[in-house]
Structure formats: structure tokens, C-alpha cells
Design an enzyme around this catalytic site. Structure first.
Site, PDB file in Angstrom:
ATOM      1  N   ALA A 251       0.814  -1.239   0.000  1.00 55.69           N
ATOM      2  CA  ALA A 251       0.000   0.000   0.000  1.00 55.69           C
ATOM      3  C   ALA A 251       0.841   1.281   0.000  1.00 55.69           C
ATOM      4  O   ALA A 251       0.276   2.373   0.049  1.00 55.69           O
ATOM      5  CB  ALA A 251      -0.999   0.048   1.149  1.00 55.69           C
ATOM      6  N   ALA A 252       2.166   1.154  -0.092  1.00 50.51           N
ATOM      7  CA  ALA A 252       2.991   2.372  -0.137  1.00 50.51           C
ATOM      8  C   ALA A 252       2.697   3.158  -1.418  1.00 50.51           C
ATOM      9  O   ALA A 252       2.470   4.371  -1.382  1.00 50.51           O
ATOM     10  CB  ALA A 252       4.472   2.012  -0.045  1.00 50.51           C
ATOM     11  N   GLY A 253       2.670   2.450  -2.553  1.00 49.62           N
ATOM     12  CA  GLY A 253       2.388   3.130  -3.827  1.00 49.62           C
ATOM     13  C   GLY A 253       0.990   3.733  -3.839  1.00 49.62           C
ATOM     14  O   GLY A 253       0.773   4.850  -4.321  1.00 49.62           O
ATOM     15  N   ASP A 254       0.029   2.987  -3.286  1.00 48.40           N
ATOM     16  CA  ASP A 254      -1.362   3.477  -3.262  1.00 48.40           C
ATOM     17  C   ASP A 254      -1.453   4.746  -2.403  1.00 48.40           C
ATOM     18  O   ASP A 254      -2.132   5.717  -2.778  1.00 48.40           O
ATOM     19  CB  ASP A 254      -2.293   2.414  -2.665  1.00 48.40           C
TER      20      ASP A 254
END
Ligand code: RIB
Length: 308
Positions: A251-254
């Protein structure tokens, strides 16, 4: 008045399996634990934008099952308007099986389930959400034909469109990028989208410029622990990442994409928007799971560069 952000995308229940080592093909390994956590690239973006105090709604689909209910509850707890989330009677909620190793690396298999029901017809049903929003965020975990429809709709209605092309697909027609305000790939996704081999910063910039040459406004390329590069027609700026102890990058990119949208919707320029997104990611990667790792804006403290 706050600008409105609409996320059109996927919702998955994530099954997080912790293990010392992610198995290679043909290998069996022992894991430590398995648990379920709300996730899905679209839902993670909506949740993050909500936690960062945005005015957010989401169009997506879940099954008529306990996981679907839990995903909607999670978004509601972050203040997201979930009226555009369809509950499908005949398809289960999307699922993601995530193996996380002790160094924070992961590998993910997604079973799309109800995410396949995010069709142009579903979006038409919720056109009021489209009409009233300023920014649309989308990703590639829903059918590609729907993503193409979303893109055309955004252009037709004059909405700013941010595309997180994950999971990337090779062979996407290059005219897809015409009119997309921001594209946020990582290095692997950029290589797949452009069909180019990349190993240096110059290669990445050249790859990003090929999307810009096809009509994208800005490409913000994330490079994991290294940082990111914001590329426009005129310039390419590198931003080193915060140095933190990474336990899980899920979820870092999100969260990065959501934070970019929040910052831009509050009038920040690209430099400030990227700094804000990096501050959010610096928290996300220190915690396990998808939505469980996303901080509230108040937790950013000095990292909330938008409030300075
Ligand atoms: O980007 C992270 C997400 O990818 C996870 O939450 C999982 O659901 C997969 O979609």
C-alpha cells in the site's frame, strides 16, 4: 471548499502471510502467521485520501459476503463516501494473497472476483459522483476497458485524472496517455508500459518522457527505497526517499498516489505534493498490512508540509 476526489477501482480483502522467505517456484516454506486486512489498490487509495482529510468517494464492487462488508466499513471509518460501491450477489469479494518476508519484500496474487464487475454501466449508474468530483484516481485492478472508459470520461468532463498503472500490462496502446494529468508508475511498471529496458536514471527519465510524448502531463516515477523522479516535458527532479526501517511496502504506492492527489487538490505544486506523498509513505512502510498501515494526517506531524 475542499475539492472532491473520486477513486474508481478495486477492493480486495488481503490475506497477509508472514514468512522468513517467499517461496521460489516449486519450493515449500513454513510461515509464521496469516491474517486478513482490508486492501485493494483502489480501496487503499480511497482510504488513504480519507485519512489525509480529503473529501473522497469511491466507485467499485464487492461481493455480498462478510469481506465485502468489512471493506465498506473500513472505508466508512476513514470518512469515504461508499455509495458508489456495488454489492454483487453472484460474485465474491476480490482477494489478495500476500507473502511478506522478514526483509519487508512481498509478492502478491490477486483473485479479482467482484472487481470484474466495475464496468462502464456501473460508472454510469453513479454519474453524479463523477460530475461532482474534481480529481479521478484509477488503477489497473479493474477491467482495462473500464479504465479506458474512465479516461475518456475524465477528458470529456474536464476532470484531472491520476492513473496508477498497477498492475501494469504490456501492450497498452500508447494513445491511452493522451490527456492523463499524472501517471504514477514504479520502475517495473514503466518498463512494462513502454516496452523499454531500464537500469539508469537516464533510462527512467527517457521512459517517462515517452509517456509524456504521448500526451501525459507529469510522470511521477517511484523508485522504492531510492526515492522518486517527477518528470515533465521541461524538467526531471529527483527526490530521495526518507530513510526509515521498512517492514512492509504493501500500500505504499497506493498511499503515495492518494497523498499526491490530496496535495494537488489543496493547491500544492509538484515539489510540495511529492514531499507530502513521501512523508506519508515513510510511515506506511514502517507498519504491516495495507489499510492498517496508513496514517491519519494528524500522525504526520512535521511531515505535513502542506500545513506549513
Ligand atoms: O497495492 C497493494 C494492494 O495490492 C494490496 O492491498 C492488494 O489488495 C493488492 O491489490
Amino acid at each position: 471548499m475542499k475539492k472532491k476526489i473520486l477513486v474508481i477501482g478495486s477492493l480486495n480483502m488481503d490475506f497477509l502471510i508472514e514468512t522468513d522467505k517467499i517461496p521460489a517456484p516449486g519450493e515449500t516454506v513454513l510461515g509464521h502467521s496469516v491474517g486478513h486486512i482490508p486492501g485493494g489498490k483502489g480501496a487503499n487509495q480511497a482510504y488513504a485520501a480519507g485519512k489525509l482529510d480529503g473529501n473522497v468517494s469511491m466507485i467499485g464492487a464487492v461481493g455480498d459476503d462478510p469481506y465485502g462488508k468489512e471493506l465498506i466499513r473500513s472505508l466508512t471509518s476513514a470518512g469515504v463516501d461508499t455509495s458508489g460501491i456495488e454489492v454483487c450477489r453472484d460474485t465474491p469479494t476480490g482477494q489478495a494473497y500476500i507473502a511478506l518476508d522478514s526483509s519487508g519484500e512481498n509478492s502478491i496474487i490477486v483473485i479479482p472476483g467482484a472487481n470484474q464487475s466495475v464496468t462502464p454501466e456501473l460508472i454510469q449508474k453513479h454519474m453524479a459522483l463523477v460530475d461532482s468530483c474534481d480529481y479521478i484516481l484509477t488503477q489497473f485492478e479493474i477491467p482495462l476497458d473500464t479504465v479506458r472508459y474512465v479516461k475518456d470520461l475524465a477528458l470529456q468532463k474536464g476532470k484531472r485524472l491520476i492513473v496508477d498503472p498497477a498492475p501494469a500490462v504490456p501492450g497498452l496502446e500508447m494513445d491511452f496517455w493522451e490527456g492523463v494529468s499524472i501517471v504514477k508508475p514504479n520502475e517495473t511498471e514503466l518498463a512494462l508500459l513502454t516496452g523499454q529496458k531500464m537500469s539508469s536514471r537516464e533510462d527512467y527519465i527517457e521512459g517517462a518522457r515517452s509517456l509524456i510524448g504521448k500526451g501525459a502531463g507529469t510522470v511521477v516515477l517511484t523508485l522504492g527505497k531510492t526515492g522518486c523522479i517527477a518528470v515533465t516535458r521541461e524538467k526531471a527532479d529527483f527526490y530521495p526517499a526518507h530513510v526509515v526501517k521498512t517492514v512492509d511496502t504493501t500500500a505504499a504506492g497506493d498511499s503515495f498516489t492518494a497523498a499526491l492527489a490530496i496535495a494537488l487538490s489543496e493547491g500544492a505544486d509538484t515539489e510540495k505534493a511529492v514531499s507530502f506523498a513521501q512523508a506519508v509513505c515513510a510511515v506506511v512502510v514502517t507498519r504491516k498490512g495495507a489499510q492498517s498501515s496508513i496514517p491519519a494526517r494528524s500522525e504526520l506531524k512535521g511531515g505535513d508540509v502542506l500545513s506549513r
